[in-house]
Design an enzyme around this catalytic site. Structure first.
Site, PDB file in Angstrom:
ATOM      1  N   HIS A 126      39.177 -58.418 -23.629  1.00  0.00           N
ATOM      2  CA  HIS A 126      39.563 -57.854 -24.921  1.00  0.00           C
ATOM      3  C   HIS A 126      40.644 -58.718 -25.552  1.00  0.00           C
ATOM      4  O   HIS A 126      41.570 -59.156 -24.887  1.00  0.00           O
ATOM      5  CB  HIS A 126      40.071 -56.418 -24.742  1.00  0.00           C
ATOM      6  CG  HIS A 126      38.975 -55.445 -24.473  1.00  0.00           C
ATOM      7  ND1 HIS A 126      38.351 -54.746 -25.480  1.00  0.00           N
ATOM      8  CD2 HIS A 126      38.378 -55.069 -23.331  1.00  0.00           C
ATOM      9  CE1 HIS A 126      37.415 -53.974 -24.963  1.00  0.00           C
ATOM     10  NE2 HIS A 126      37.407 -54.157 -23.654  1.00  0.00           N
ATOM     11  N   LYS A 179      40.231 -69.056 -11.309  1.00  0.00           N
ATOM     12  CA  LYS A 179      39.890 -70.476 -11.444  1.00  0.00           C
ATOM     13  C   LYS A 179      38.636 -70.762 -10.624  1.00  0.00           C
ATOM     14  O   LYS A 179      38.307 -70.040  -9.686  1.00  0.00           O
ATOM     15  CB  LYS A 179      41.038 -71.347 -10.950  1.00  0.00           C
ATOM     16  CG  LYS A 179      42.288 -71.213 -11.802  1.00  0.00           C
ATOM     17  CD  LYS A 179      43.385 -72.121 -11.312  1.00  0.00           C
ATOM     18  CE  LYS A 179      44.607 -71.952 -12.207  1.00  0.00           C
ATOM     19  NZ  LYS A 179      45.748 -72.713 -11.725  1.00  0.00           N
ATOM     20  N   LYS A 196      40.598 -72.442   3.118  1.00  0.00           N
ATOM     21  CA  LYS A 196      40.048 -73.449   4.042  1.00  0.00           C
ATOM     22  C   LYS A 196      38.771 -74.032   3.478  1.00  0.00           C
ATOM     23  O   LYS A 196      38.138 -73.442   2.603  1.00  0.00           O
ATOM     24  CB  LYS A 196      39.819 -72.865   5.426  1.00  0.00           C
ATOM     25  CG  LYS A 196      38.716 -71.824   5.518  1.00  0.00           C
ATOM     26  CD  LYS A 196      38.690 -71.152   6.879  1.00  0.00           C
ATOM     27  CE  LYS A 196      37.681 -71.725   7.794  1.00  0.00           C
ATOM     28  NZ  LYS A 196      37.459 -70.997   9.035  1.00  0.00           N
TER      29      LYS A 196
END
Length: 199
Positions: A126, A179, A196
């Site tokens: 929004h 990300k 890892k």
């Protein structure tokens, strides 16, 4: 057919009153979901591959002007919410969307992907930057989410707009992914960070 739908959508952008009328006819404005008669005929315009299953309790907010496709032998488990009102939702073959998960398009999920319980994958945000107007008057923006093949996403993880998750990646339970996640990596935490490498 997808191209035809896109050209229709682009044409309607130049006719906002007609677009608003069509939206009103197809979508319940209060409930922000397709009207009952649209949901009744949804199986006619949704694509569901052979052996796939969508449990009866799933909330399918899938109006006909966007694409919903579920691949062969894929499952959308009970109490999920699938919403393609602002972008297509596609799920590949042999994938599983776990109980109480939410997908808000545009979202593309590959094959052999497993989402655990309570996962949220949203490409929608929004708008809120104009402090002189209410947030619900400012509209939304979308940034597609792409989840590659052979991905495992743990319970209650949140995948935010614009994220791409690479092949054979793992997202730990409770992670908030803002990300991109590289292929063959495990991420976790809030915000998610690489824990890892799997190769």
């Amino acid at each position: 057919m997808v191209t035809d739908k896109e050209s229709i959508r682009q044409g309607l952008k130049s006719k906002p009153r007609l677009k608003q009328l069509i939206d009103y006819v197809l979508m319940n404005q209060r409930d922000a979901r397709p009207r009952w008669f649209v949901r009744l005929v949804a199986p006619l315009y949704q694509h569901r591959g052979r052996g796939s299953k969508v449990y009866r309790s799933v909330r399918m907010d899938t109006p006909p002007y966007r694409r919903f496709a579920l691949g062969r032998s894929s499952v959308v488990e009970s109490y999920c919410c699938i919403n393609n009102a602002v972008g297509d939702v596609t799920i590949g073959d042999c994938s599983r969307i776990g109980i109480h998960s939410t997908l808000i398009g545009p979202v593309s999920i590959g094959s052999h992907v497993n989402l655990a319980q309570g996962v949220v994958v949203t490409a929608l945000n929004h708008n809120f930057s104009d402090t002189a107007r209410r947030i619900d008057q400012q509209g939304v923006t979308t940034h597609p989410v792409v989840i590659a093949d052979d991905v495992w996403i743990g319970a209650n993880a949140v995948i935010l707009p614009g994220v791409t998750i690479g092949e054979h990646a793992v997202v730990a339970a409770g992670a908030v992914v803002s990300k991109d996640v590289p292929a063959y990596h495990v991420v976790g935490g809030v915000p998610a960070k690489v824990l890892k490498e799997l190769k």
